[in-house]
Scaffold this motif. Structure first.
Motif, PDB file in Angstrom:
ATOM      1  N   GLU A  86      -1.756  16.048 -20.722  1.00  0.00           N
ATOM      2  CA  GLU A  86      -0.574  16.768 -20.234  1.00  0.00           C
ATOM      3  C   GLU A  86       0.727  16.026 -20.500  1.00  0.00           C
ATOM      4  OE1 GLU A  86      -3.363  16.258 -18.237  1.00  0.00           O
ATOM      5  OE2 GLU A  86      -4.119  18.277 -18.588  1.00  0.00           O
ATOM      6  N   THR A  87       0.675  14.696 -20.620  1.00  0.00           N
ATOM      7  CA  THR A  87       1.911  13.927 -20.779  1.00  0.00           C
ATOM      8  C   THR A  87       2.119  13.368 -22.187  1.00  0.00           C
ATOM      9  OG1 THR A  87       0.870  11.853 -20.064  1.00  0.00           O
ATOM     10  CG2 THR A  87       1.916  13.220 -18.343  1.00  0.00           C
ATOM     11  N   ILE A  88       1.160  13.530 -23.078  1.00  0.00           N
ATOM     12  CA  ILE A  88       1.246  12.875 -24.387  1.00  0.00           C
ATOM     13  C   ILE A  88       2.465  13.333 -25.194  1.00  0.00           C
ATOM     14  CG2 ILE A  88      -0.360  14.452 -25.539  1.00  0.00           C
ATOM     15  CD1 ILE A  88       0.090  10.645 -26.200  1.00  0.00           C
ATOM     16  N   PHE A 127       0.824  -1.214   0.000  1.00  0.00           N
ATOM     17  CA  PHE A 127       0.000   0.000   0.000  1.00  0.00           C
ATOM     18  C   PHE A 127       0.856   1.261   0.000  1.00  0.00           C
ATOM     19  CE2 PHE A 127      -3.236  -3.045   1.569  1.00  0.00           C
ATOM     20  CZ  PHE A 127      -4.115  -2.888   0.508  1.00  0.00           C
ATOM     21  N   ALA A 128       2.006   1.215   0.653  1.00  0.00           N
ATOM     22  CA  ALA A 128       2.922   2.362   0.618  1.00  0.00           C
ATOM     23  C   ALA A 128       3.413   2.586  -0.810  1.00  0.00           C
ATOM     24  CB  ALA A 128       4.096   2.135   1.567  1.00  0.00           C
ATOM     25  N   MET A 129       3.724   1.500  -1.520  1.00  0.00           N
ATOM     26  CA  MET A 129       4.172   1.616  -2.907  1.00  0.00           C
ATOM     27  C   MET A 129       3.049   2.159  -3.793  1.00  0.00           C
ATOM     28  SD  MET A 129       6.687   1.348  -4.855  1.00  0.00           S
ATOM     29  CE  MET A 129       7.028   1.322  -6.577  1.00  0.00           C
ATOM     30  N   MET A 130       1.830   1.694  -3.577  1.00  0.00           N
ATOM     31  CA  MET A 130       0.689   2.192  -4.354  1.00  0.00           C
ATOM     32  C   MET A 130       0.489   3.692  -4.108  1.00  0.00           C
ATOM     33  SD  MET A 130      -0.516  -0.319  -6.151  1.00  0.00           S
ATOM     34  CE  MET A 130      -2.169   0.151  -6.577  1.00  0.00           C
ATOM     35  N   ASP A 131       0.605   4.113  -2.849  1.00  0.00           N
ATOM     36  CA  ASP A 131       0.479   5.541  -2.523  1.00  0.00           C
ATOM     37  C   ASP A 131       1.580   6.349  -3.201  1.00  0.00           C
ATOM     38  OD1 ASP A 131      -1.747   5.053  -0.960  1.00  0.00           O
ATOM     39  OD2 ASP A 131      -0.640   5.129   0.939  1.00  0.00           O
ATOM     40  N   TYR A 132       2.800   5.831  -3.163  1.00  0.00           N
ATOM     41  CA  TYR A 132       3.931   6.518  -3.794  1.00  0.00           C
ATOM     42  C   TYR A 132       3.706   6.649  -5.297  1.00  0.00           C
ATOM     43  CZ  TYR A 132       8.593   7.394  -5.614  1.00  0.00           C
ATOM     44  OH  TYR A 132       9.661   7.919  -6.292  1.00  0.00           O
ATOM     45  N   GLU A 133       3.286   5.566  -5.920  1.00  0.00           N
ATOM     46  CA  GLU A 133       3.037   5.583  -7.364  1.00  0.00           C
ATOM     47  C   GLU A 133       1.945   6.598  -7.712  1.00  0.00           C
ATOM     48  OE1 GLU A 133       1.154   2.732 -10.733  1.00  0.00           O
ATOM     49  OE2 GLU A 133       2.313   1.733  -9.171  1.00  0.00           O
ATOM     50  N   ARG A 134       0.871   6.628  -6.941  1.00  0.00           N
ATOM     51  CA  ARG A 134      -0.219   7.585  -7.190  1.00  0.00           C
ATOM     52  C   ARG A 134       0.276   9.021  -7.023  1.00  0.00           C
ATOM     53  NH1 ARG A 134      -3.300   6.982  -2.896  1.00  0.00           N
ATOM     54  NH2 ARG A 134      -2.228   8.785  -2.037  1.00  0.00           N
ATOM     55  N   ASP A 135       1.011   9.295  -5.964  1.00  0.00           N
ATOM     56  CA  ASP A 135       1.536  10.646  -5.739  1.00  0.00           C
ATOM     57  C   ASP A 135       2.477  11.055  -6.866  1.00  0.00           C
ATOM     58  OD1 ASP A 135       0.104  10.701  -3.395  1.00  0.00           O
ATOM     59  OD2 ASP A 135       1.839  10.367  -2.089  1.00  0.00           O
ATOM     60  N   LEU A 136       3.340  10.147  -7.286  1.00  0.00           N
ATOM     61  CA  LEU A 136       4.269  10.427  -8.370  1.00  0.00           C
ATOM     62  C   LEU A 136       3.503  10.754  -9.649  1.00  0.00           C
ATOM     63  CD1 LEU A 136       7.387  10.345  -8.602  1.00  0.00           C
ATOM     64  CD2 LEU A 136       7.156   8.026  -9.475  1.00  0.00           C
ATOM     65  N   ARG A 137       2.532   9.925  -9.974  1.00  0.00           N
ATOM     66  CA  ARG A 137       1.734  10.109 -11.189  1.00  0.00           C
ATOM     67  C   ARG A 137       0.973  11.432 -11.174  1.00  0.00           C
ATOM     68  NH1 ARG A 137      -1.236   5.887 -10.441  1.00  0.00           N
ATOM     69  NH2 ARG A 137      -3.048   6.952  -9.654  1.00  0.00           N
ATOM     70  N   GLU A 150       1.439  14.180  -9.018  1.00  0.00           N
ATOM     71  CA  GLU A 150       2.199  15.382  -8.706  1.00  0.00           C
ATOM     72  C   GLU A 150       3.418  15.584  -9.610  1.00  0.00           C
ATOM     73  OE1 GLU A 150       1.044  17.561  -6.453  1.00  0.00           O
ATOM     74  OE2 GLU A 150      -0.636  16.193  -6.072  1.00  0.00           O
ATOM     75  N   TYR A 151       4.025  14.488 -10.034  1.00  0.00           N
ATOM     76  CA  TYR A 151       5.261  14.552 -10.821  1.00  0.00           C
ATOM     77  C   TYR A 151       5.208  13.553 -11.975  1.00  0.00           C
ATOM     78  CZ  TYR A 151       6.635  16.628  -6.384  1.00  0.00           C
ATOM     79  OH  TYR A 151       6.675  17.390  -5.247  1.00  0.00           O
ATOM     80  N   PRO A 152       4.309  13.746 -12.941  1.00  0.00           N
ATOM     81  CA  PRO A 152       4.158  12.749 -14.003  1.00  0.00           C
ATOM     82  C   PRO A 152       5.439  12.516 -14.807  1.00  0.00           C
ATOM     83  CG  PRO A 152       2.909  14.746 -14.510  1.00  0.00           C
ATOM     84  CD  PRO A 152       3.394  14.876 -13.104  1.00  0.00           C
ATOM     85  N   ASP A 153       6.287  13.538 -14.978  1.00  0.00           N
ATOM     86  CA  ASP A 153       7.541  13.317 -15.700  1.00  0.00           C
ATOM     87  C   ASP A 153       8.444  12.346 -14.950  1.00  0.00           C
ATOM     88  OD1 ASP A 153       7.506  14.563 -18.201  1.00  0.00           O
ATOM     89  OD2 ASP A 153       7.902  16.527 -17.314  1.00  0.00           O
ATOM     90  N   LYS A 154       8.447  12.424 -13.621  1.00  0.00           N
ATOM     91  CA  LYS A 154       9.246  11.478 -12.838  1.00  0.00           C
ATOM     92  C   LYS A 154       8.651  10.073 -12.920  1.00  0.00           C
ATOM     93  CE  LYS A 154      11.379  14.684  -9.672  1.00  0.00           C
ATOM     94  NZ  LYS A 154      11.684  15.028  -8.296  1.00  0.00           N
ATOM     95  N   ALA A 155       7.329   9.978 -13.008  1.00  0.00           N
ATOM     96  CA  ALA A 155       6.699   8.666 -13.174  1.00  0.00           C
ATOM     97  C   ALA A 155       7.130   8.059 -14.509  1.00  0.00           C
ATOM     98  CB  ALA A 155       5.175   8.796 -13.097  1.00  0.00           C
TER      99      ALA A 155
END
Length: 105
Positions: A61-63, A12-22, A24-29
């Protein structure tokens, strides 16, 4: 080996991190996806990468970045074949159709 509860918490921590990254920081995702793609060859893992993190980060935004990565990296381009985007807005769908073409999995 940790308990099942520890593994669940980590998941669940990884899922939260992935969601936040996606969100808040889609380029980092996208950076993370590109790096994973450099080392991962397992078809099951690649299908999970396409249907999960990559599919989730694709947006109007990311296309532009997605198109650049796909033109520069054949493996990234191929990974797009595992993305489902039938619910995407028409403009985004058209751009993804142009990228993916007949490369559907």
């Amino acid at each position: 080996m940790g308990s099942t509860r520890d593994r669940d918490d980590n998941f669940f921590a990884m899922m939260d991190y992935e969601r936040d990254l996606r969100e808040e920081y889609p380029d980092k995702a996208i950076d993370l996806i590109v790096e994973i793609l450099k080392i991962e060859t397992n078809p099951v893992m690649l299908s999970l990468l396409a249907a999960g993190p990559l599919e989730d980060v694709i947006s109007v935004e990311t296309i532009d970045r997605i198109e650049r990565e796909a033109s520069a990296d054949k493996r990234f381009h191929d990974l797009l074949g595992g993305v489902w985007y039938y619910r995407a807005p028409d403009e985004l769908k058209a751009r993804l159709d142009a990228l993916v073409g007949q490369n559907r999995w």
